[in-house]
Every structure is written in structure tokens, then in C-alpha cells.
Design an enzyme around this catalytic site. Structure first.
Site, PDB file in Angstrom:
ATOM      1  N   GLU A   5      40.410  30.338  44.220  1.00 16.68           N
ATOM      2  CA  GLU A   5      40.858  31.746  44.197  1.00 16.68           C
ATOM      3  C   GLU A   5      42.378  31.740  44.289  1.00 16.68           C
ATOM      4  O   GLU A   5      42.959  30.897  44.986  1.00 16.68           O
ATOM      5  CB  GLU A   5      40.254  32.530  45.366  1.00 16.68           C
ATOM      6  N   ASP A  63      37.504  38.795  36.029  1.00 14.10           N
ATOM      7  CA  ASP A  63      38.295  39.949  35.569  1.00 14.10           C
ATOM      8  C   ASP A  63      37.956  40.193  34.103  1.00 14.10           C
ATOM      9  O   ASP A  63      38.073  39.278  33.278  1.00 14.10           O
ATOM     10  CB  ASP A  63      39.788  39.639  35.704  1.00 14.10           C
ATOM     11  N   GLU A  79      29.780  42.592  42.478  1.00 12.88           N
ATOM     12  CA  GLU A  79      28.449  42.980  42.015  1.00 12.88           C
ATOM     13  C   GLU A  79      28.006  44.254  42.743  1.00 12.88           C
ATOM     14  O   GLU A  79      27.480  45.189  42.114  1.00 12.88           O
ATOM     15  CB  GLU A  79      27.456  41.854  42.292  1.00 12.88           C
TER      16      GLU A  79
HETATM   17  C1  LIG Z   1      36.879  40.617  39.553  1.00 13.12           C
HETATM   18  S1  LIG Z   1      37.209  39.459  40.821  1.00 13.12           S
HETATM   19  C2  LIG Z   1      35.574  38.895  41.278  1.00 13.12           C
HETATM   20  C3  LIG Z   1      35.559  38.226  42.621  1.00 13.12           C
HETATM   21  C4  LIG Z   1      34.202  37.662  43.063  1.00 13.12           C
HETATM   22  N1  LIG Z   1      33.758  36.584  42.178  1.00 13.12           N
HETATM   23  C5  LIG Z   1      33.152  38.726  43.145  1.00 13.12           C
HETATM   24  O1  LIG Z   1      32.217  38.723  42.307  1.00 13.12           O
HETATM   25  O2  LIG Z   1      33.246  39.572  44.050  1.00 13.12           O
HETATM   26  C6  LIG Z   1      37.825  38.050  39.914  1.00 13.12           C
HETATM   27  C7  LIG Z   1      38.619  37.081  40.786  1.00 13.12           C
HETATM   28  O3  LIG Z   1      38.940  35.919  40.022  1.00 13.12           O
HETATM   29  C8  LIG Z   1      40.230  35.465  40.426  1.00 13.12           C
HETATM   30  N2  LIG Z   1      40.733  34.649  39.308  1.00 13.12           N
HETATM   31  C9  LIG Z   1      41.016  35.089  38.065  1.00 13.12           C
HETATM   32  N3  LIG Z   1      41.414  34.076  37.281  1.00 13.12           N
HETATM   33  C10 LIG Z   1      41.384  32.972  38.066  1.00 13.12           C
HETATM   34  C11 LIG Z   1      41.702  31.614  37.825  1.00 13.12           C
HETATM   35  N4  LIG Z   1      42.110  31.213  36.624  1.00 13.12           N
HETATM   36  N5  LIG Z   1      41.588  30.738  38.847  1.00 13.12           N
HETATM   37  C12 LIG Z   1      41.153  31.153  40.061  1.00 13.12           C
HETATM   38  N6  LIG Z   1      40.837  32.427  40.352  1.00 13.12           N
HETATM   39  C13 LIG Z   1      40.947  33.323  39.358  1.00 13.12           C
HETATM   40  C14 LIG Z   1      41.003  36.738  40.692  1.00 13.12           C
HETATM   41  O4  LIG Z   1      42.081  36.526  41.577  1.00 13.12           O
HETATM   42  C15 LIG Z   1      39.930  37.641  41.297  1.00 13.12           C
HETATM   43  O5  LIG Z   1      39.931  37.591  42.702  1.00 13.12           O
END
Ligand SMILES: C[S@@+](CC[C@H](N)C(=O)[O-])C[C@H]1O[C@@H](n2cnc3c(N)ncnc32)[C@H](O)[C@@H]1O
Length: 249
Positions: A102, A158, A231
């Protein structure tokens, strides 16, 4: 060699795969990495606890060595958000070495705060089969050896729903080749999304590759998939999540 210079060699797509029209993924990340100013407890978690859990660069060539005790398998979660899914998987699979990645500081603090009590950030014991990667997960994917992971998770990434931002999506023809390289044959990659644009995108990208076997997504969260914060948000808003399992050939 630094982590960033590590091998970028990935399998070339076979000629039968139909290319998806999208620009190359940018090197930089576009999501937020910092939120509100950190509270003292959060700062201590980042300064004192995170270094005790961070996956050591010296373990990248042989990630099993990055854990306090030898793991039976190694799993990676990309973008764990608040860490609910990572911690639940880690708790129910204590023999597995779990790498949770993260980049958002508040997310890192959220997971860390569930591991160590306030005031014991530098002394409370930390799990020996859980490691954190607090940089872009793609850097880790480039640095890991071929066929070094047994499972991977991408939960509610995202969505970047605007077409001009498609190149920022984690599911991308180039990035799935990075994923394929580090997964063992037969290893599974779980992906979930509630965003209709992203759902259609995943279907399109995965239909155009031949590194993974695909199957239609489940529409009800399968057993063994712990819930995540995003979710829950999606379900409250009436959106329909899709849950895919892709299997490395
Ligand atoms: C929409 S959130 C979903 C978080 C969690 N998986 C959930 O379902 O509640 C997407 C997360 O992915 C992280 N993220 C995006 N691209 C990433 C990357 N390349 N490496 C690590 N984390 C990443 C973002 O910081 C964000 O916290």
C-alpha cells in the site's frame, strides 16, 4: 543493482493475443499517498513499527528469506487500503508469508494500528509472516524472481473510469505481464471490482491475453474472500461487485 533497476524482463505476449488499445502505464502513481496531517500515534507507527515489518530489499531475490519463519507459500496483496483483507488472510493462513502493499500513508497506519498497541510501537511483537511493501507494487513485481509467488490479490483497485486515464489502471496489458512473470504455474490471481467501467475493462484485457486461464466472475463474494472497506462502500451504494479468479498457465 537497486530495486528500481532490477530486471524488467517479462514474457512477450504470444502472437495469438489481440492487443488492447491503451497507452503504456505511466511510471508514477496518480492516487493519493498522503491524506490529512498525521497524528502523533500515526507518525510513530510509520517511524517505529513500519521499519520492523517492511520487506527487506535484501530479501527480494529470495522473498522466503524476508520472513521470520520460512513460509509454506508466498502471497501478495496490491493496494490493501485499510488492511482488513490482508489481516484476515494472514490470520486464517498463518503458514503463508503474506506481503501486503500500500502506498497511502493513512492506509499503512490503519493496518499498523491493529497490530501494535498505542505506546508500544517499537516494542510490541510483530507477526513474523506478514511483511509490508510501502512503495508502488509494480516496483516489487519487477524486482521479484520469476515464479516466486503462489497467489496474488487486487481488491477493488482505483478504477480510473475516464477513458483518458485507462493507462493508470493496475489491470493493464503491460502490468499483467509483470504479474504473470512472478506467479508460479497454477497460481491464482484474485481481482475484485465494483466499477462497471473497470469490470468491462478487466474482461477486455483478460480476453486479449493468453498468460492466464479465465472464468466468468462470481457476483457474490466467494467463501475465503474476506470483506474490504471499499467493497462495503460499494454494497451500501448499491453497486454490484465482480470477483474474478485468474489462473496462471
Ligand atoms: C480503491 S482502494 C481499495 C483498497 C482496498 N483494497 C479495499 O478494497 O478496501 C485502492 C488502493 O490501492 C492503492 N494502490 C493503487 N495503486 C497501487 C500500487 N501500484 N501499489 C500499491 N498500492 C496501490 C491505493 O493507494 C489505494 O489505497
Amino acid at each position: 543493482m537497486t530495486v528500481r533497476q532490477a530486471s524488467q524482463a517479462v514474457p512477450a505476449p504470444r502472437e495469438s493475443a489481440q492487443p488492447v488499445a491503451v497507452k503504456a502505464p505511466p511510471d508514477r502513481l496518480y492516487g493519493r499517498q498522503r491524506g490529512h496531517p498525521l497524528r502523533p500515534r500515526q507518525q510513530r507507527l510509520l517511524d517505529l513499527t513500519l521499519p520492523r515489518l517492511r520487506l527487506a530489499e535484501s530479501a527480494l531475490a529470495d522473498p522466503a528469506r524476508g520472513f521470520g519463519r520460512a513460509p509454506s507459500e508466498i502471497w501478495l496483496e496490491v493496494g490493501f487500503g485499510g488492511g482488513e483483507h490482508s489481516l484476515a488472510q494472514h490470520a486464517s493462513h498463518p503458514d503463508v508469508g503474506y506481503i501486503a502493499s500500500e502506498v497511502f500513508e493513512n492506509g499503512l497506519c490503519s493496518l499498523l494500528s491493529r497490530l501494535v498497541p498505542d505506546g508500544q510501537e517499537d516494542t510490541a511483537p510483530v507477526p513474523d509472516r506478514l511483511r509490508l511493501w510501502d512503495e508502488d507494487a509494480r516496483i516489487l513485481l519487477r524486482a521479484l524472481p520469476d515464479r516466486s509467488l503462489d497467489r496474488m490479490f487486487l481488491m477493488f483497485p482505483d478504477p480510473w473510469p475516464k477513458a483518458r486515464h485507462a493507462k493508470r489502471r493496475f489491470v493493464h496489458p503491460e502490468t499483467i505481464r509483470l504479474v504473470a512473470r512472478v506467479l508460479k504455474p497454477g497460481a491464482t490471481w484474485r481481482v475484485a471490482s465494483d466499477d462497471p467501467t473497470y469490470q468491462a475493462w478487466v474482461e477486455e484485457v483478460m480476453a486479449a491475453q493468453d498468460l492466464f486461464d479465465t472464468a466468468p466472475p462470481a457476483k457474490i463474494r466467494p467463501e475465503g474472500w474476506p470483506p474490504t472497506r471499499y467493497e462495503a462502500k460499494a454494497l451500501r451504494a448499491g453497486r454490484q461487485p465482480f470477483y474474478w479468479v485468474f489462473t496462471r498457465r
